[in-house]
Design an enzyme around this catalytic site. Structure first.
Site, PDB file in Angstrom:
ATOM      1  N   HIS A   1     102.384  40.984 -38.931  1.00 20.87           N
ATOM      2  CA  HIS A   1     103.433  39.959 -38.820  1.00 20.87           C
ATOM      3  C   HIS A   1     103.544  39.427 -37.391  1.00 20.87           C
ATOM      4  CE1 HIS A   1     105.763  41.252 -42.685  1.00 20.87           C
ATOM      5  NE2 HIS A   1     104.483  40.984 -42.915  1.00 20.87           N
TER       6      HIS A   1
ATOM      7  N   GLU B   1     106.129  38.956 -35.440  1.00 24.69           N
ATOM      8  CA  GLU B   1     106.966  39.777 -34.564  1.00 24.69           C
ATOM      9  C   GLU B   1     106.194  41.009 -34.089  1.00 24.69           C
ATOM     10  OE1 GLU B   1     109.643  38.176 -37.957  1.00 24.69           O
ATOM     11  OE2 GLU B   1     107.561  38.819 -37.696  1.00 24.69           O
TER      12      GLU B   1
ATOM     13  N   CYS C   1     111.439  40.628 -41.484  1.00 26.75           N
ATOM     14  CA  CYS C   1     111.528  41.538 -42.620  1.00 26.75           C
ATOM     15  C   CYS C   1     112.022  42.898 -42.131  1.00 26.75           C
ATOM     16  CB  CYS C   1     110.154  41.672 -43.293  1.00 26.75           C
ATOM     17  SG  CYS C   1     108.953  42.621 -42.317  1.00 26.75           S
TER      18      CYS C   1
ATOM     19  N   CYS D   1     109.620  44.645 -39.597  1.00 26.09           N
ATOM     20  CA  CYS D   1     109.713  44.073 -38.252  1.00 26.09           C
ATOM     21  C   CYS D   1     111.045  44.399 -37.605  1.00 26.09           C
ATOM     22  CB  CYS D   1     109.488  42.563 -38.295  1.00 26.09           C
ATOM     23  SG  CYS D   1     107.777  42.142 -38.702  1.00 26.09           S
TER      24      CYS D   1
END
Length: 150
Positions: A79, A81, A107, A110
């Site tokens: 992801h 992040e 999410c 993260c």
């Protein structure tokens, strides 16, 4: 005369530019970590370094019709992040006390990394089906703001 963007709008717009590098077929996500008005790190979602991109080989989540916000383990991508946090670590840049600007609401996976990275503020533009992350942020004392850029 065009109105000058706030700093939050400015850095969030940069996150949308970073997202243009994403290699995910479902969502192009970007993240920018900032402290004291300085960009410390950026990240976008895509396959781990050296592995084939979903743009090139297809998306297993689409093939298996997995709904957004679920079964994160079935995704090849790191992801945005996570990549921003990893890039800061690789280059020895402390992100403690920083703000992370994300094109999409982080999410739960993260959120846990953001909390443990001692990031103190999250600004995002697009809501995400996984709302558990917002509860985690509140419990950890991380400030969260949704700033739609439309």
């Amino acid at each position: 005369m065009t109105e000058r963007p706030s700093l939050d709008e400015y850095f969030l717009e940069i996150a949308f530019v970073v997202a243009k590098r994403a290699t995910c077929l479902r969502n192009n996500v970007g993240a920018v970590i900032v402290r004291d008005k300085r960009i410390l790190s950026t990240g976008y979602n895509g396959a781990p370094s050296g592995l084939e991109h979903c743009l090139d080989i297809g998306c297993i989540r689409e093939l298996e019709k997995i709904p957004s916000g679920t079964r994160h383990e079935k995704c090849r991508a790191v992801h945005a992040e996570q990549n921003a946090i990893i890039q800061a670590a690789i280059h020895g840049v402390s992100i403690s006390g920083a703000t992370i600007y994300c094109t999409h609401q982080p999410c739960i996976l993260c959120a846990k990394m953001i909390i443990n990275s001692n990031i103190k503020r999250v600004v995002y533009s697009t809501p995400y089906p996984d709302t558990d992350s917002l509860d985690f942020f509140r419990s950890a004392g991380v400030e969260v703001e949704c700033l739609p850029l439309e």
